[in-house]
Motif scaffolding. Structure first.
Motif, PDB file in Angstrom:
ATOM      1  N   THR A  50       0.823  -1.207   0.000  1.00 31.26           N
ATOM      2  CA  THR A  50       0.000   0.000   0.000  1.00 31.26           C
ATOM      3  C   THR A  50       0.861   1.262   0.000  1.00 31.26           C
ATOM      4  OG1 THR A  50      -1.794  -1.138   1.144  1.00 31.26           O
ATOM      5  CG2 THR A  50      -1.790   1.272   1.264  1.00 31.26           C
ATOM      6  N   ASN A  85       2.846   1.671  -3.333  1.00 32.76           N
ATOM      7  CA  ASN A  85       1.970   2.172  -4.391  1.00 32.76           C
ATOM      8  C   ASN A  85       1.602   3.636  -4.179  1.00 32.76           C
ATOM      9  OD1 ASN A  85       1.871  -0.170  -5.968  1.00 32.76           O
ATOM     10  ND2 ASN A  85       0.230  -1.041  -4.745  1.00 32.76           N
ATOM     11  N   ALA A  86       1.383   4.031  -2.924  1.00 30.15           N
ATOM     12  CA  ALA A  86       1.038   5.423  -2.617  1.00 30.15           C
ATOM     13  C   ALA A  86       2.167   6.380  -3.006  1.00 30.15           C
ATOM     14  CB  ALA A  86       0.696   5.568  -1.136  1.00 30.15           C
ATOM     15  N   LYS A  87       3.401   5.904  -2.928  1.00 35.39           N
ATOM     16  CA  LYS A  87       4.564   6.712  -3.322  1.00 35.39           C
ATOM     17  C   LYS A  87       4.823   6.629  -4.824  1.00 35.39           C
ATOM     18  CE  LYS A  87       6.249   8.229   0.636  1.00 35.39           C
ATOM     19  NZ  LYS A  87       6.512   9.624   0.926  1.00 35.39           N
TER      20      LYS A  87
END
Length: 67
Positions: free
Chosen positions: A13, A16-18
């Motif tokens: 998570t 992917n957020a970065k």
């Protein structure tokens, strides 16, 4: 959910957020891409040092990676 499963979910998570691929994260953390993949799939258990390396690259803390 086990702590390893929690770490795997948070790792994916947060990566992917970065906007990082497994390969990019591996390069920044000085790890192998296949190792990152294995961590995300709960195949390997990381050492606390590896969790710290990854947390640093992702701009988070070890406790946040594990909860």
């Amino acid at each position: 959910m086990t702590i390893r499963e929690t770490f795997a979910r948070n790792l994916k998570t947060m990566r992917n957020a970065k906007g990082l691929s497994q390969e990019e994260l591996a390069h920044l953390a000085k790890l192998d891409r296949t190792y990152i993949s294995s961590l995300e799939r709960c195949i390997y258990s990381p050492t606390i040092d590896v969790v710290d390396q990854i947390a640093h690259v992702l701009g988070t803390t070890v406790p946040e990676m594990l909860t």
